[in-house]
Design a protein around this motif. Structure first.
Motif, PDB file in Angstrom:
ATOM      1  N   GLN A  13       0.828  -1.195   0.000  1.00 18.45           N
ATOM      2  CA  GLN A  13       0.000   0.000   0.000  1.00 18.45           C
ATOM      3  C   GLN A  13       0.868   1.253   0.000  1.00 18.45           C
ATOM      4  O   GLN A  13       2.024   1.226   0.461  1.00 18.45           O
ATOM      5  N   ALA A  14       0.310   2.328  -0.497  1.00 20.47           N
ATOM      6  CA  ALA A  14       1.024   3.600  -0.478  1.00 20.47           C
ATOM      7  C   ALA A  14       1.469   3.934   0.945  1.00 20.47           C
ATOM      8  O   ALA A  14       0.715   3.731   1.903  1.00 20.47           O
ATOM      9  N   GLY A  15       2.692   4.410   1.056  1.00 25.11           N
ATOM     10  CA  GLY A  15       3.271   4.708   2.357  1.00 25.11           C
ATOM     11  C   GLY A  15       4.050   3.559   2.949  1.00 25.11           C
ATOM     12  O   GLY A  15       4.750   3.734   3.956  1.00 25.11           O
ATOM     13  N   GLY A  16       3.937   2.395   2.330  1.00 28.56           N
ATOM     14  CA  GLY A  16       4.612   1.213   2.842  1.00 28.56           C
ATOM     15  C   GLY A  16       6.056   1.114   2.378  1.00 28.56           C
ATOM     16  O   GLY A  16       6.587   2.009   1.716  1.00 28.56           O
ATOM     17  N   SER A  17       6.672  -0.010   2.730  1.00 26.38           N
ATOM     18  CA  SER A  17       8.086  -0.232   2.437  1.00 26.38           C
ATOM     19  C   SER A  17       8.297  -1.613   1.838  1.00 26.38           C
ATOM     20  O   SER A  17       7.532  -2.553   2.111  1.00 26.38           O
ATOM     21  N   LEU A  18       9.340  -1.719   1.045  1.00 22.79           N
ATOM     22  CA  LEU A  18       9.812  -2.994   0.509  1.00 22.79           C
ATOM     23  C   LEU A  18      11.327  -2.936   0.418  1.00 22.79           C
ATOM     24  O   LEU A  18      11.899  -1.852   0.244  1.00 22.79           O
ATOM     25  N   THR A  19      11.940  -4.108   0.498  1.00 22.35           N
ATOM     26  CA  THR A  19      13.381  -4.208   0.267  1.00 22.35           C
ATOM     27  C   THR A  19      13.640  -5.198  -0.850  1.00 22.35           C
ATOM     28  O   THR A  19      13.218  -6.357  -0.762  1.00 22.35           O
ATOM     29  N   LEU A  20      14.298  -4.740  -1.886  1.00 25.75           N
ATOM     30  CA  LEU A  20      14.685  -5.604  -2.988  1.00 25.75           C
ATOM     31  C   LEU A  20      16.112  -6.094  -2.758  1.00 25.75           C
ATOM     32  O   LEU A  20      16.958  -5.362  -2.232  1.00 25.75           O
ATOM     33  N   SER A  21      16.358  -7.323  -3.171  1.00 22.44           N
ATOM     34  CA  SER A  21      17.701  -7.901  -3.094  1.00 22.44           C
ATOM     35  C   SER A  21      18.142  -8.367  -4.471  1.00 22.44           C
ATOM     36  O   SER A  21      17.318  -8.808  -5.266  1.00 22.44           O
ATOM     37  N   CYS A  22      19.427  -8.272  -4.725  1.00 24.87           N
ATOM     38  CA  CYS A  22      20.006  -8.739  -5.984  1.00 24.87           C
ATOM     39  C   CYS A  22      21.261  -9.524  -5.642  1.00 24.87           C
ATOM     40  O   CYS A  22      22.267  -8.944  -5.230  1.00 24.87           O
ATOM     41  N   ALA A  23      21.175 -10.833  -5.786  1.00 20.66           N
ATOM     42  CA  ALA A  23      22.296 -11.711  -5.486  1.00 20.66           C
ATOM     43  C   ALA A  23      23.055 -12.003  -6.771  1.00 20.66           C
ATOM     44  O   ALA A  23      22.473 -12.434  -7.773  1.00 20.66           O
ATOM     45  N   ALA A  24      24.360 -11.763  -6.733  1.00 19.99           N
ATOM     46  CA  ALA A  24      25.198 -11.928  -7.917  1.00 19.99           C
ATOM     47  C   ALA A  24      26.113 -13.135  -7.777  1.00 19.99           C
ATOM     48  O   ALA A  24      26.639 -13.407  -6.695  1.00 19.99           O
ATOM     49  N   SER A  25      26.308 -13.841  -8.855  1.00 16.14           N
ATOM     50  CA  SER A  25      27.245 -14.951  -8.865  1.00 16.14           C
ATOM     51  C   SER A  25      28.613 -14.440  -9.316  1.00 16.14           C
ATOM     52  O   SER A  25      28.691 -13.553 -10.160  1.00 16.14           O
ATOM     53  N   GLY A  26      29.682 -14.956  -8.724  1.00 12.33           N
ATOM     54  CA  GLY A  26      31.015 -14.540  -9.137  1.00 12.33           C
ATOM     55  C   GLY A  26      31.584 -13.424  -8.291  1.00 12.33           C
ATOM     56  O   GLY A  26      30.917 -12.433  -8.028  1.00 12.33           O
ATOM     57  N   SER A  27      32.818 -13.579  -7.870  1.00  8.55           N
ATOM     58  CA  SER A  27      33.452 -12.605  -6.973  1.00  8.55           C
ATOM     59  C   SER A  27      33.704 -11.264  -7.649  1.00  8.55           C
ATOM     60  O   SER A  27      33.903 -10.257  -6.982  1.00  8.55           O
ATOM     61  N   ILE A  28      33.672 -11.222  -8.990  1.00  8.81           N
ATOM     62  CA  ILE A  28      33.929  -9.968  -9.708  1.00  8.81           C
ATOM     63  C   ILE A  28      32.944  -8.881  -9.314  1.00  8.81           C
ATOM     64  O   ILE A  28      33.249  -7.705  -9.330  1.00  8.81           O
ATOM     65  N   PHE A  29      31.755  -9.282  -8.886  1.00  6.80           N
ATOM     66  CA  PHE A  29      30.726  -8.304  -8.573  1.00  6.80           C
ATOM     67  C   PHE A  29      31.059  -7.478  -7.344  1.00  6.80           C
ATOM     68  O   PHE A  29      30.461  -6.431  -7.124  1.00  6.80           O
ATOM     69  N   ARG A  30      32.008  -7.917  -6.552  1.00  9.09           N
ATOM     70  CA  ARG A  30      32.409  -7.136  -5.390  1.00  9.09           C
ATOM     71  C   ARG A  30      33.151  -5.870  -5.809  1.00  9.09           C
ATOM     72  O   ARG A  30      33.258  -4.920  -5.041  1.00  9.09           O
ATOM     73  N   ALA A  31      33.668  -5.867  -7.036  1.00  8.31           N
ATOM     74  CA  ALA A  31      34.565  -4.786  -7.445  1.00  8.31           C
ATOM     75  C   ALA A  31      33.992  -3.886  -8.531  1.00  8.31           C
ATOM     76  O   ALA A  31      34.709  -3.048  -9.070  1.00  8.31           O
ATOM     77  N   ILE A  32      32.731  -4.056  -8.874  1.00  8.23           N
ATOM     78  CA  ILE A  32      32.173  -3.267  -9.973  1.00  8.23           C
ATOM     79  C   ILE A  32      30.897  -2.555  -9.538  1.00  8.23           C
ATOM     80  O   ILE A  32      30.241  -2.985  -8.590  1.00  8.23           O
ATOM     81  N   PRO A  33      30.572  -1.462 -10.226  1.00 11.22           N
ATOM     82  CA  PRO A  33      29.341  -0.743  -9.881  1.00 11.22           C
ATOM     83  C   PRO A  33      28.100  -1.592 -10.149  1.00 11.22           C
ATOM     84  O   PRO A  33      28.054  -2.353 -11.125  1.00 11.22           O
ATOM     85  N   MET A  34      27.127  -1.424  -9.313  1.00 13.06           N
ATOM     86  CA  MET A  34      25.850  -2.105  -9.477  1.00 13.06           C
ATOM     87  C   MET A  34      24.739  -1.127  -9.145  1.00 13.06           C
ATOM     88  O   MET A  34      24.971  -0.031  -8.655  1.00 13.06           O
ATOM     89  N   GLY A  35      23.530  -1.522  -9.453  1.00 16.10           N
ATOM     90  CA  GLY A  35      22.424  -0.620  -9.160  1.00 16.10           C
ATOM     91  C   GLY A  35      21.096  -1.177  -9.607  1.00 16.10           C
ATOM     92  O   GLY A  35      20.986  -2.366  -9.918  1.00 16.10           O
TER      93      GLY A  35
END
Length: 114
Positions: A13-35
């Motif tokens: 509902q309007a005014g509420g909250s959600l949290t999205l998650s994005c799980a990445a495979s591969g250690s390279i993702f620790r070193a690159i921009p994401m969004g």
């Protein structure tokens, strides 16, 4: 194989909250921009928030003060905490990672009812 797997979308509902998650495979993702991008019906995809490997962040004006992007390098995961949601936030949200090419998740639907 490189994969971005999103979760956390849903109906709120309007005014509420959600949290999205994005799980990445591969250690390279620790070193690159994401969004996160989002695309509402009939509209172009727009950048919502981004985070560098050093955890510097940027936000679209429309979400500043309401959304927070963060990353947990130990889990190769990027999060988007969304507060004070309104119907204009309704869209499919896509996680991305910017490397030599841009990787995309499959998208997760966020629907905000008035």
């Amino acid at each position: 194989q490189v994969q971005l797997v999103e979760s956390g979308g849903g109906l709120v509902q309007a005014g509420g909250s959600l949290t999205l998650s994005c799980a990445a495979s591969g250690s390279i993702f620790r070193a690159i921009p994401m969004g996160w991008y989002r695309q509402a019906p009939g509209k172009q995809r727009e950048l919502v928030a981004s985070i560098t490997s050093g955890s510097s962040t940027k936000y679209a004006d429309s979400v500043k003060g309401r959304f927070t992007i963060s990353r947990d390098k130990s889990k190769n995961t990027v999060y988007l905490q969304m507060n004070s949601l309104n119907p204009e936030d309704t869209a499919v949200y896509y996680c991305y990672a910017a490397y030599s090419i841009t990787y995309w998740g499959q998208g997760t639907q966020v629907t905000v009812s008035s």
